[in-house]
Scaffold this active site. Sequence first.
Site, PDB file in Angstrom:
ATOM      1  N   GLU A 443      -0.679  44.627  30.728  1.00  0.00           N
ATOM      2  CA  GLU A 443      -0.804  45.210  32.075  1.00  0.00           C
ATOM      3  C   GLU A 443       0.400  46.083  32.423  1.00  0.00           C
ATOM      4  O   GLU A 443       0.845  46.127  33.574  1.00  0.00           O
ATOM      5  CB  GLU A 443      -1.002  44.111  33.141  1.00  0.00           C
ATOM      6  CG  GLU A 443      -2.168  43.195  32.888  1.00  0.00           C
ATOM      7  CD  GLU A 443      -3.470  43.922  32.597  1.00  0.00           C
ATOM      8  OE1 GLU A 443      -3.614  45.083  33.028  1.00  0.00           O
ATOM      9  OE2 GLU A 443      -4.333  43.342  31.920  1.00  0.00           O
ATOM     10  N   GLY A 444       0.907  46.784  31.435  1.00  0.00           N
ATOM     11  CA  GLY A 444       2.093  47.611  31.628  1.00  0.00           C
ATOM     12  C   GLY A 444       3.319  46.782  31.330  1.00  0.00           C
ATOM     13  O   GLY A 444       3.608  45.821  32.044  1.00  0.00           O
TER      14      GLY A 444
END
Length: 598
Positions: A443-444
Amino acid sequence: MPSYTPPLRDMQFVLHEVFHVADEFKAMPKHAETDVDTINAVIEEAGKFASEVTFPLNISGDEEGCTLDKSTHEVTAPKGFKEAYAQFVEGGWPALSCDPAFGGQGLPYVLNQCLYEMLNSANQAWTMYPGLSHGAYEALQAHGTDDQKKTYLPKLTSGEWTGTMCLTEPHCGTDLGMLRTKAEPQADGTYKITGNKIFISAGEHDMAENIIHLVLARLPDAPKGSKGISLFAVPKFNVKADGSLGDRNPIFCAGLEHKMGIHGNATAQIAIDGAIGTMVGEPNKGLAAMFVMMNAARLGVGNQSLGLTEVAYQNALAYAKDRIQMRSLSGVKAKDKDADPIIVHPDVRKMLMTAKAYAEGGRALQVFCTLLLDKEHHHPDAKVRKESGELVALLTPIVKAFITDNGHISTNACMQVFGGHGFIKEWGMEQYVRDNRINMIYEGTNTVQSLDLLGRKVLSNNGATLKKFGKLIGALVAEEGVNEKMSEFITPIAVLGEQLTKLTTEVGFKGFQNPDEVGAAAVDYLRVAGHLVFGYLFARMAQVALREIAAGNTDPFYVGKLQTARFYFAKLFTETATLMRNARTGSKVLMDTDAALA
């Protein structure tokens, strides 16, 4: 074998005594009837489900993993996962905070976040199946067509169907502008999607009858880069006009990743060969629609590490009280035993208190953020909605990166408490370390979150949103500035607030001349900002505890809360001095390294 007890007392403290969420809900017509008793009843039942149904499957799920039948492309989840999910659906848990228009219960996001904290403590790998579905629900609710909402949202709300987010490709992860998956328009308004995705969590499984994949792809005439990405809803089974399932869509699991942790979740390689999908949102604006799901996922990932920090702490504490080893440096404490329990040793207490402080700070931040989300979506005052949304945007990268970094620190510390026993599987501690490690990556990555915070959320508007958070600190300082008992909590955040403002100005000025300066400072900067936020929250928690003690409340919980706050400010908050010094060293010592890295 590890154990888990839902931290209901601390949840209730944060919900009711620090943030007074029931009073906040009274200002929101949609949630006005959600009172203290309702909140407590929900989280108590959620805790029972997590501890009694999913927790017993955590170790077995890790050991068994998921199984792919390559001839059918079907994946079987670990033993017991499907049955637990059926109980989850039967109990109405997927619908907790969903819109009643689609069969949801319409309860606040805050309660959903408490539910998922406990589920993550109990079994992160299992929890990812329904967790991702909720993100898909939010993206479709925000950007889907009326037909898409009618087709998908009731089933996602009930939990009969699950959802995924299909972003990453073998050659590109964070840099989605390079993705190659294609979407060919069809005469009936649908699209044929073709491409390959990897690292798709819960990408294929046998726990629900259908899976709705949200897939990023390019139209034939799409501009290059991130401005040419569209989003499509691509079901595992096509859905007929009457809502029943039709033929199998050619979106298949081509392989399962062999991972360090979260073995019970099917992290799939997805092959898409002309699968039928419908566009979500506008052409070439898919990232905007997907960011609804991505931001929800980033808050969710922070919650994953919060859950693991809590359960690791609980087990390390129990072990430290039971395990005897050596004698206390200040004299024998357990005269009836051959040695003292290791909890008497200062460094063991430091490790335990580190995990406890990071769990309690993380819980307060999660409740704070989800309360802001409830205000952003449901408060009648437009100004409140706007400011709440701005604060959530500012805090989201801190939730994701700071809490997961702290989870890494905490789970490793708790494993260390067990000594050699922590390094072997039977105690369960090494699994918490392994499972948490992905939270810092997906998620980053946490570096991406740091760049997002410093570059997009702070410098892009000259610190305007950061100043709004600063006003919250200023209000607390004004309220308690003359209270000597609060000075040990108030003074550090007041000072750090001023220091962070100065650091922001310095980095912004240097970054204007050389953008690498922002990249060099970002990770340290986020951690400083994280401590400022945690410091504010611990000061508020200490404020409540001091008032209760002054009023004659003899509950040792409040003494413990004060001790935790004092430990946090004395032993953890102080790293901000080193972080700010590092942030100021600049990019030259990093970038002028061609010979070293040759």
